[in-house]
Design a protein around this motif. Sequence first.
Motif, PDB file in Angstrom:
ATOM      1  N   ASP A  86       0.822  -1.210   0.000  1.00 43.59           N
ATOM      2  CA  ASP A  86       0.000   0.000   0.000  1.00 43.59           C
ATOM      3  C   ASP A  86       0.859   1.264   0.000  1.00 43.59           C
ATOM      4  O   ASP A  86       1.632   1.508   0.922  1.00 43.59           O
ATOM      5  N   PHE A 114      -3.066   3.406  10.764  1.00 44.02           N
ATOM      6  CA  PHE A 114      -4.158   2.738  10.050  1.00 44.02           C
ATOM      7  C   PHE A 114      -4.915   1.771  10.947  1.00 44.02           C
ATOM      8  O   PHE A 114      -6.114   1.559  10.789  1.00 44.02           O
ATOM      9  N   LEU A 118      -8.961   1.707  11.228  1.00 43.18           N
ATOM     10  CA  LEU A 118      -9.808   0.542  10.958  1.00 43.18           C
ATOM     11  C   LEU A 118     -10.575   0.110  12.206  1.00 43.18           C
ATOM     12  O   LEU A 118     -11.742  -0.270  12.125  1.00 43.18           O
ATOM     13  N   LEU A 121     -13.695   2.036  12.706  1.00 45.33           N
ATOM     14  CA  LEU A 121     -14.808   1.684  11.836  1.00 45.33           C
ATOM     15  C   LEU A 121     -15.563   0.473  12.382  1.00 45.33           C
ATOM     16  O   LEU A 121     -16.736   0.282  12.099  1.00 45.33           O
ATOM     17  N   TYR A 124     -16.652  -5.451  10.202  1.00 44.11           N
ATOM     18  CA  TYR A 124     -15.851  -6.073   9.157  1.00 44.11           C
ATOM     19  C   TYR A 124     -14.470  -5.434   9.025  1.00 44.11           C
ATOM     20  O   TYR A 124     -13.479  -6.100   8.832  1.00 44.11           O
ATOM     21  N   MET A 125     -14.440  -4.087   9.065  1.00 45.65           N
ATOM     22  CA  MET A 125     -13.187  -3.380   8.808  1.00 45.65           C
ATOM     23  C   MET A 125     -12.171  -3.690   9.913  1.00 45.65           C
ATOM     24  O   MET A 125     -11.004  -3.878   9.657  1.00 45.65           O
TER      25      MET A 125
ATOM     26  N   VAL B  12     -21.272  -6.930   1.077  1.00 40.52           N
ATOM     27  CA  VAL B  12     -20.472  -6.624   2.286  1.00 40.52           C
ATOM     28  C   VAL B  12     -19.849  -5.240   2.189  1.00 40.52           C
ATOM     29  O   VAL B  12     -19.068  -4.853   3.055  1.00 40.52           O
ATOM     30  N   LEU B  14     -17.419  -2.234   0.281  1.00 40.18           N
ATOM     31  CA  LEU B  14     -16.066  -2.312  -0.294  1.00 40.18           C
ATOM     32  C   LEU B  14     -15.132  -2.852   0.777  1.00 40.18           C
ATOM     33  O   LEU B  14     -14.378  -2.128   1.409  1.00 40.18           O
ATOM     34  N   HIS B  15     -15.219  -4.156   0.965  1.00 42.65           N
ATOM     35  CA  HIS B  15     -14.471  -4.816   2.027  1.00 42.65           C
ATOM     36  C   HIS B  15     -13.992  -6.157   1.493  1.00 42.65           C
ATOM     37  O   HIS B  15     -14.528  -6.661   0.528  1.00 42.65           O
ATOM     38  N   ARG B  17     -12.920  -9.258  -0.270  1.00 37.80           N
ATOM     39  CA  ARG B  17     -12.688  -9.553  -1.686  1.00 37.80           C
ATOM     40  C   ARG B  17     -13.005  -8.382  -2.602  1.00 37.80           C
ATOM     41  O   ARG B  17     -12.220  -8.051  -3.485  1.00 37.80           O
ATOM     42  N   ILE B  48      -5.214   0.046  -0.539  1.00 39.65           N
ATOM     43  CA  ILE B  48      -6.229  -0.833   0.050  1.00 39.65           C
ATOM     44  C   ILE B  48      -6.652  -0.327   1.422  1.00 39.65           C
ATOM     45  O   ILE B  48      -7.831  -0.380   1.787  1.00 39.65           O
ATOM     46  N   LEU B  49      -5.694   0.214   2.193  1.00 35.09           N
ATOM     47  CA  LEU B  49      -6.032   0.681   3.548  1.00 35.09           C
ATOM     48  C   LEU B  49      -6.957   1.895   3.498  1.00 35.09           C
ATOM     49  O   LEU B  49      -7.912   2.001   4.258  1.00 35.09           O
ATOM     50  N   ARG B  50      -6.668   2.833   2.559  1.00 33.22           N
ATOM     51  CA  ARG B  50      -7.534   4.016   2.426  1.00 33.22           C
ATOM     52  C   ARG B  50      -8.923   3.604   1.936  1.00 33.22           C
ATOM     53  O   ARG B  50      -9.935   4.169   2.355  1.00 33.22           O
ATOM     54  N   LEU B  52     -10.414   0.687   2.358  1.00 29.58           N
ATOM     55  CA  LEU B  52     -11.124   0.039   3.471  1.00 29.58           C
ATOM     56  C   LEU B  52     -11.633   1.087   4.452  1.00 29.58           C
ATOM     57  O   LEU B  52     -12.753   0.995   4.960  1.00 29.58           O
ATOM     58  N   ALA B  53     -10.767   2.100   4.716  1.00 27.40           N
ATOM     59  CA  ALA B  53     -11.100   3.103   5.719  1.00 27.40           C
ATOM     60  C   ALA B  53     -12.265   4.000   5.291  1.00 27.40           C
ATOM     61  O   ALA B  53     -12.847   4.705   6.113  1.00 27.40           O
ATOM     62  N   LEU B  54     -12.626   3.976   3.996  1.00 30.75           N
ATOM     63  CA  LEU B  54     -13.811   4.722   3.563  1.00 30.75           C
ATOM     64  C   LEU B  54     -15.051   4.171   4.258  1.00 30.75           C
ATOM     65  O   LEU B  54     -16.022   4.873   4.490  1.00 30.75           O
ATOM     66  N   GLY B  55     -15.006   2.873   4.523  1.00 29.95           N
ATOM     67  CA  GLY B  55     -16.175   2.227   5.133  1.00 29.95           C
ATOM     68  C   GLY B  55     -17.383   2.262   4.223  1.00 29.95           C
ATOM     69  O   GLY B  55     -18.513   2.399   4.684  1.00 29.95           O
ATOM     70  N   ALA B  56     -17.163   2.138   2.903  1.00 33.47           N
ATOM     71  CA  ALA B  56     -18.279   2.205   1.952  1.00 33.47           C
ATOM     72  C   ALA B  56     -19.106   0.928   2.028  1.00 33.47           C
ATOM     73  O   ALA B  56     -18.584  -0.167   1.866  1.00 33.47           O
TER      74      ALA B  56
END
Lengths: 547, 90
Positions: A86, A114, A118, A121, A124-125, B12, B14-15, B17, B48-50, B52-56
């Motif tokens: 990343d 990070f 996470l 959140l 799942y996150m 699920v 944007l998490h 897979r 990927i971390l950003r 995931l962190a959106l929590g969409a």
Amino acid sequence: MTAPDTPRTLHGIGVSPGLAAGPVALMGDAPSLPVERPAVTNQSAEADAAVAALTVTAEQLERRAATTAIPGAAEVLEATAMIARDPSLHDPIRSATAGGLPAAWAVDRAVDEFRALLLDLGGYMAERVGDLDDVRDRTIARLLGKPMPGVPERDTPFILVADDLAPADTVTLDAERVLALVTARGGPTSHTAILARSLGLPAVVACPGATSIGEGELVEVDGATGQVRVGVSADEAAEANRQEAGRRAARASSRGPGRTSDGHPVALLLNIGDEAGAASVAAVDAEGVGLFRTEFLYLDRKDAPSVDEQVALYTSVFEAMGDRRIVVRTLDAGADKPLPFLDQKGEPNPALGVRGLRIARRAPQVLTDQLAALARAQQATGAVVWVMAPMVSTAAEAQWFADLARAEGLPMAGAMVEVPAASLRAADLLEHVDFLSIGTNDLAQYTMAADRMSGDLADLLDPWQPALLDLVRMTAEAGAAAGKPVGVCGEAAASPTLAPVLVGLGITSLSMSASAVADVREALATVTLAECRDLALRALGEGGDGS
Amino acid sequence: MAQREVIVGSRVGLHARPAALFVKTVSAQPVKMTIRKGDGAPVDARSILRVLALGAKHGDTVVLEADGEGAEEALDAVATVVAEDHDDPA
């Protein structure tokens, strides 16, 4: 550092049978940052080293993803590699090194940012924090020159020794390399035990002193007795592995009906889902089919299959049976696998919705067509055909299904026991049906209120859970009182260690995948019915030592 | 600046897979791309971390933005991945 002259023996709980001997590889601990922080002379060199180490971590994970043969592991490894690659980790690393931190400390600080994000959140996150920690530990270990954390990577087979194994550790466990598992903690329903049984690896858990075994020491693990002999000679190790190979070969060529060593018969049957499966019945010398799943006929199509189409297919499956019995489960679909022609509405909780026999409340024609087709194929072939309905909860449902089946001319009608209600009222169900078949996977899911797809809840879904075994016993006792057969067709039936327990609880047939038949046949042949009953009491926590 | 507004199709969100597939697809594009959720700040879509962190979550609207040659095609490819449901258990 001195090797003892004679082997010493450690005792744990054997949770997955088999004998294996080989050198020990210890599970790597997560590296910790030294208390003394070295001074930094070249800040940009530290940043470059940190980024380079992350890249090597990613490359190593990607290489393992490309070579793993374990289902699902490649995806997990690739996702973790993606974190190591990343680009947004690079800025915080550079600002940390600019502030005077060495490379390993900078990685730790960047990951922490990070991690917090996470965790905030949740849900799942937050679960991805484990992957992030894995990347940090691997990268820091590399930068500090410490051993890699997690399951050790070796070119030759080894016995894995750990304090305990977490699901994240075991997803990448390579059964080709690992000979056996030994953990200091854990129990018969722990993740380690479940994994070992599914991979067919000998395993001993709850073995105090396991982590005192030295890296590379030769040990012999007996997954049946729970004995771990430490410091065996190379000759002894080779002999143990030779014996085990001989036993495995003998199992592979085993034939004949299932019975205990004192001759109590237990029918060994197959779970099949198509015509190809029917052909394997003769190959493994099974006594028939205990679960013929019929869903494949219905999936991926706009209209229900016609009766004629079904008759043709059932006929070819029945012909492969000869005079063996075949138990057909009628359509088991639900809102999680919707069929277009059933016009199923989305359900917030499909596992508790309109599935199994409940579909026939809305679309009875689909069920009556299937029963008519099964009856015609039975008449055409003269096969021994039993039919059963999935997801039966009440005696009234059982009666309704049995009446429909008999009206079509099918004499043997049964019910699946997947819902605790069916178990609790098994005697009432048996007033209407001729047999019961326990689906342990769904019964575990509904008994423990634990989604069977959830890896995090594997311990709750373990078939050794006493509450599940209580329901099995209750159902089997109702069958014995009515003089009617009660089988098991879930995953539990395929376990050589659990099969004798199920027989001891009163189960009369075990239905499993073709690959499991020889091992289960062999396991039953080594115990008497009385021993099965004793094992069953112990599994329920009712048998005492020395009884 | 070309952009696409897409509704997240994955059950699920944007998490797991879907997020990994998303980043993989973005990384294969010749242009840089950002993603934001609603009126949030745009983040690097290759991270990927950003992402995931959106929590969409399922049904959320995200905005993809890219610039330069091939931006339109790149956005189309990535938008398709966002709109699909990759977790159909059947």
